[in-house]
Scaffold this motif. Structure first.
Motif, mmCIF file in Angstrom:
data_model
loop_
_atom_site.group_PDB
_atom_site.id
_atom_site.type_symbol
_atom_site.label_atom_id
_atom_site.label_comp_id
_atom_site.label_asym_id
_atom_site.label_seq_id
_atom_site.Cartn_x
_atom_site.Cartn_y
_atom_site.Cartn_z
ATOM 1 N N UNK A 6 0.824 -1.201 0.000
ATOM 2 C CA UNK A 6 0.000 0.000 0.000
ATOM 3 C C UNK A 6 0.861 1.255 0.000
ATOM 4 N N UNK A 7 2.060 1.160 0.597
ATOM 5 C CA UNK A 7 2.972 2.310 0.604
ATOM 6 C C UNK A 7 3.395 2.652 -0.819
ATOM 7 N N UNK A 8 3.734 1.623 -1.600
ATOM 8 C CA UNK A 8 4.139 1.860 -2.980
ATOM 9 C C UNK A 8 2.966 2.383 -3.809
ATOM 10 N N UNK A 9 1.765 1.854 -3.535
ATOM 11 C CA UNK A 9 0.583 2.337 -4.243
ATOM 12 C C UNK A 9 0.353 3.816 -3.955
ATOM 13 N N UNK A 10 0.555 4.201 -2.707
ATOM 14 C CA UNK A 10 0.388 5.609 -2.340
ATOM 15 C C UNK A 10 1.420 6.486 -3.040
ATOM 16 N N UNK A 11 2.651 5.976 -3.167
ATOM 17 C CA UNK A 11 3.691 6.732 -3.858
ATOM 18 C C UNK A 11 3.329 6.961 -5.316
ATOM 19 N N UNK A 12 2.814 5.911 -5.958
ATOM 20 C CA UNK A 12 2.415 6.040 -7.368
ATOM 21 C C UNK A 12 1.267 7.038 -7.493
ATOM 22 N N UNK A 18 6.449 -4.955 -8.045
ATOM 23 C CA UNK A 18 5.958 -3.987 -9.023
ATOM 24 C C UNK A 18 4.827 -4.579 -9.862
ATOM 25 N N UNK A 19 4.961 -5.831 -10.237
ATOM 26 C CA UNK A 19 3.927 -6.465 -11.067
ATOM 27 C C UNK A 19 2.598 -6.501 -10.322
ATOM 28 N N UNK A 20 2.619 -6.961 -9.062
ATOM 29 C CA UNK A 20 1.377 -7.045 -8.297
ATOM 30 C C UNK A 20 0.790 -5.662 -8.030
ATOM 31 N N UNK A 21 1.648 -4.687 -7.871
ATOM 32 C CA UNK A 21 1.168 -3.329 -7.634
ATOM 33 C C UNK A 21 0.392 -2.809 -8.835
ATOM 34 N N UNK A 22 0.887 -3.101 -10.036
ATOM 35 C CA UNK A 22 0.293 -2.535 -11.236
ATOM 36 C C UNK A 22 -0.738 -3.437 -11.909
ATOM 37 N N UNK A 23 -0.990 -4.598 -11.305
ATOM 38 C CA UNK A 23 -1.975 -5.486 -11.923
ATOM 39 C C UNK A 23 -3.228 -5.645 -11.063
ATOM 40 N N UNK A 24 -3.343 -4.842 -10.031
ATOM 41 C CA UNK A 24 -4.489 -4.944 -9.145
ATOM 42 C C UNK A 24 -5.634 -4.037 -9.560
ATOM 43 N N UNK A 25 -6.680 -4.017 -8.717
ATOM 44 C CA UNK A 25 -7.874 -3.214 -9.002
ATOM 45 C C UNK A 25 -7.624 -1.723 -8.825
ATOM 46 N N UNK A 26 -6.453 -1.353 -8.296
ATOM 47 C CA UNK A 26 -6.146 0.067 -8.090
ATOM 48 C C UNK A 26 -6.128 0.840 -9.404
ATOM 49 N N UNK A 27 -5.933 0.141 -10.503
ATOM 50 C CA UNK A 27 -5.828 0.810 -11.789
ATOM 51 C C UNK A 27 -7.190 1.091 -12.425
ATOM 52 N N UNK A 28 -8.248 0.612 -11.794
ATOM 53 C CA UNK A 28 -9.586 0.867 -12.322
ATOM 54 C C UNK A 28 -9.848 2.370 -12.378
ATOM 55 N N UNK A 29 -10.368 2.832 -13.505
ATOM 56 C CA UNK A 29 -10.674 4.243 -13.684
ATOM 57 C C UNK A 29 -9.543 5.060 -14.267
#
Length: 248
Positions: free
Chosen positions: A2-8, A106-117
């Motif tokens: 989640x920390x990396x997701x927040x950074x992105x 990195x792969x799991x970070x960018x392949x999750x539902x966070x990218x929706x929208x």
């Protein structure tokens, strides 16, 4: 994670005034480059290990010729050579393996539902190539985005293929001992560069951007590392003195 997701997400917010709706895609590219820059010392260590093995290649070839009929004596002689020169037979391989955790993260970070929208132009970052094909086809709005991504991947793969093939031609693959099928491995290895095309076709577009950025970084990084070696030491193909460089 989640920390990396927040950074992105924060990086995407900073890039919003410049990239507008593609800010998240730009953030993924920049964040991937930042991670690759952070693990660059591992790539340099890998290159040093490869050069160490290359330096011993003539002696290894002489030992194989001398002990061609005595595999046990050959194995012992090779082990003694590595110990005397303080070179690990896995030099150039272990540093690359240490990069795997970062790549998986990195792969799991960018392949999750966070990218929706979020999207890259007309292509949603959470969708796959199959989704683009079902909504407009190959030349539809999202399909054209994928065509550009595939073209970039193909260009990088072709560059890596030619480089690896030239390096293997300069020095055949060294597996440490005579190995059945080594010739087939040598022929197949350069083709592995094109496996990225399959990856991009099956993962979400956000993960595909990571893969494209990372593989492009690898190709450029290795070219620069070994180009520097060639200008400084006059080495052989690919910047390594007759060496085959495994990918970082």
């Amino acid at each position: 994670m989640s920390v990396f997701a927040s950074l992105v997400e924060r990086l995407a917010d900073l890039l919003q005034p410049i990239f507008a709706t593609t800010a998240t895609a730009a953030a993924i590219v920049l964040f991937t480059m930042a991670v690759r820059l952070a693990i660059h010392p591992l790539s340099r260590a890998s290159a040093r290990g490869q050069k160490a093995r290359t330096r011993l290649a003539p002696e290894l070839a002489a030992l194989r010729k001398k002990h061609a009929k005595n595999p046990e004596r050959l194995r012992k002689a090779v082990t003694e050579l590595h110990a005397r020169e303080k070179v690990s037979p896995f030099a150039g391989i272990l540093p690359s393996l240490l990069q795997a955790p970062a790549f998986l993260l990195m792969y799991h970070l960018f392949s999750g539902d966070r990218m929706a929208g979020h999207s890259l132009f007309a292509a949603p970052l959470g969708d796959h190539w199959a989704d683009a094909l079902s909504h407009g086809g190959v030349f539809g709005p999202a399909g054209r985005v994928y065509l550009v991504v595939f073209a970039l991947v193909a260009a990088v793969a072709t560059f890596s293929y030619r480089r690896t093939k030239a390096q293997l031609a300069a020095q055949p693959l060294d597996l440490g001992q005579p190995t059945p099928g080594a010739g087939a491995i040598t022929k197949v290895m350069p083709l592995l560069s094109f496996a990225t095309l399959i990856t991009v076709a099956v993962v979400p577009l956000a993960a595909a951007l990571y893969v494209v950025t990372s593989t492009t970084w690898t190709a450029v990084e290795r070219a620069l590392l070994f180009r520097t070696d060639r200008t400084e030491g006059g080495e052989g193909a690919g910047g390594v003195p007759g060496a085959v460089a495994t990918r970082a």
